[in-house]
Scaffold this active site. Structure first.
Site, short mmCIF file in Angstrom:
data_model
loop_
_atom_site.label_atom_id
_atom_site.label_comp_id
_atom_site.label_asym_id
_atom_site.label_seq_id
_atom_site.Cartn_x
_atom_site.Cartn_y
_atom_site.Cartn_z
N GLN A 22 59.99 -10.46 62.43
CA GLN A 22 60.55 -11.69 63.01
C GLN A 22 61.13 -11.42 64.40
OE1 GLN A 22 64.10 -13.86 61.55
NE2 GLN A 22 62.76 -15.62 61.24
N ARG A 35 58.67 -19.78 62.48
CA ARG A 35 59.65 -20.34 61.56
C ARG A 35 60.42 -21.47 62.23
NH1 ARG A 35 64.55 -18.21 57.65
NH2 ARG A 35 63.36 -18.64 55.77
N GLY A 92 65.14 -15.62 49.77
CA GLY A 92 66.09 -14.87 50.57
C GLY A 92 67.08 -14.11 49.71
N ARG A 93 68.17 -14.80 49.33
CA ARG A 93 69.22 -14.11 48.57
C ARG A 93 68.71 -13.47 47.28
NH1 ARG A 93 72.82 -19.23 49.75
NH2 ARG A 93 70.69 -20.00 49.63
N TYR A 130 68.79 -20.74 67.18
CA TYR A 130 68.65 -19.71 68.22
C TYR A 130 67.83 -20.25 69.40
CZ TYR A 130 70.91 -17.03 64.64
OH TYR A 130 71.82 -16.61 63.70
#
Ligand code: FMN
Length: 367
Positions: free
Chosen positions: A101, A235, A324-325, A188
């Protein structure tokens, strides 16, 4: 519930993934210092998770300017490239596939992270309300600090940022990555350009949707020309409000971009759903509108369980789902899903920074 669809291989550009259970990008702030280098500990962490169909690495800054948190790994020096090569080799040796990424944080940064203590850069000189940057203070204390007021990028500086993305993508290919993922989500830099509040420019990079999308599409075109569109994923985080993004226009923006990505033949589109960090939940109608526009691999992420993911795949809306988590705490997530086994709980105190604890020491079913 059987999860046959999730366990079916998937073609992503020229890459074939063994299943459709992907590991989401997860910043863990454990790069070796000095130099923000991926190292042995990180190679072990990723190789432990190599049964994922595709690992998307934690975000990796494409330049010093693009860094917003201490201890995140870069992809702009020879040493960082060599560090990533050992990560990729370990994942490949374990049978996995891996995408890097690519990250520029834009205004989500702090002068202590920037060369010569400069202000972070952004589309416009607009501070992110509530934005936080993780820095090491001059006395050595690590601290979450409010992000600085950014400096607006000159139009003439944008080709340099595109060039930094291309250089990073080339390094990723040299390091052996199967794919790269352009991080245009979560507030971002590329997301800031898309956003009607953060982007108040009056040049050809601000105003209309086409203008706000211009930098992202230039980055994509330049990277695709360098390494091939079939190695490029993106993404997005429609409806996400993380780091002061505004919810205005989000579905229209994502639909427009999905069409642009389709025209360009990108390998995959990865949607970070908003509910993990605030924002209005996505609807199936909207997910279907993306599906209708983008024929490459379409991937959703955010609060999924194996069951929910299987339903999405069975409905033909998604090609894969990223976790993810659950992947932080369960290196053998695919085996656990396949067997219907219980998941390890997440230790929220060891997400960022530190070493093995909460990183490479979560148990597998095998012990
Ligand atoms: C500790 C942590 C670090 C994250 N780092 C990144 C990152 O580097 N890049 C990114 O795009 N998303 C990042 N995310 C968002 C995740 O990729 C994902 O979208 C989110 O965790 C929701 O999925 P989940 O409910 O399966 O955890 C991060 C999330 C967490 C919890």
């Amino acid at each position: 519930m059987a999860i046959d669809k999730l366990l079916t291989p998937l073609t992503v550009g020229k890459t074939t993934t063994a299943n459709r259970i992907w590991m989401a990008p997860l910043t863990r702030s454990r790069a070796a210092q000095p130099g923000d280098l991926p190292a042995e500990l990180n190679a072990l962490y990723y190789s432990q998770r190599a049964t994922a169909g595709l690992i998307v690495t934690e975000a990796s800054q494409i330049s010093r300017q693009g860094q917003g948190y201490a201890w995140t790994p870069g992809i702009y020096t020879d040493e960082q490239e060599a560090g990533w090569r050992q990560v990729v080799e370990r994942v490949h040796a374990a049978g996995g596939k891996i995408s890097l990424q690519l990250w520029h944080v834009g205004r989500i940064s702090h002068h202590l992270l920037q060369a010569d203590g400069a202000a972070p850069v952004a589309p416009s000189a607009v501070r992110a309300e509530g934005g936080k940057s993780f820095v090491v203070l001059p006395d050595g204390t690590p601290s979450n600090e409010p992000t600085d007021l950014p400096r607006a990028l000159e139009t003439s500086e944008l080709p340099g940022i595109v060039a930094d993305y291309v250089a990073a993508a080339r390094r990723a290919m040299r390091a052996g990555f199967d794919l790269v993922e352009i991080h245009a989500a979560n507030g971002y830099l590329l997301n800031q350009f898309l956003d009607t509040k953060a982007n108040q420019r009056t040049d050809q990079y601000g105003g209309s949707l086409e203008n706000r999308a211009r930098l992202l599409l230039e980055v994509i075109d330049a990277i695709a020309a360098a390494i091939g569109a079939d190695k490029v994923g993106v993404r997005l985080s429609p409806n996400g409000v993380f780091s002061d993004m505004s919810p205005i226009d989000n579905e229209a923006t994502a639909n427009y971009l999905a069409e642009q990505f389709q025209t360009r033949g990108l390998a995959y589109l990865h949607i970070a759903e908003p509910d993990w960090a605030g924002g209005v939940a996505l609807t199936d109608d909207f997910r279907r509108s993306l599906r209708a526009r983008f024929k490459g691999a379409l991937v959703f992420c955010g609060h999924y369980t194996a069951e929910k993911a299987e339903v999405l795949l069975a409905a033909g809306i998604a090609d894969a789902v990223a976790f993810g988590r659950p992947y932080i705490a369960n290196p053998d997530l695919v085996a656990r899903f396949a067997q219907g086994a219980a998941l390890n709980p997440l230790d929220a105190t060891t997400l960022y920074g530190g070493a093995e604890k909460g990183y490479t020491d979560y148990p597998t079913l095998a012990g």
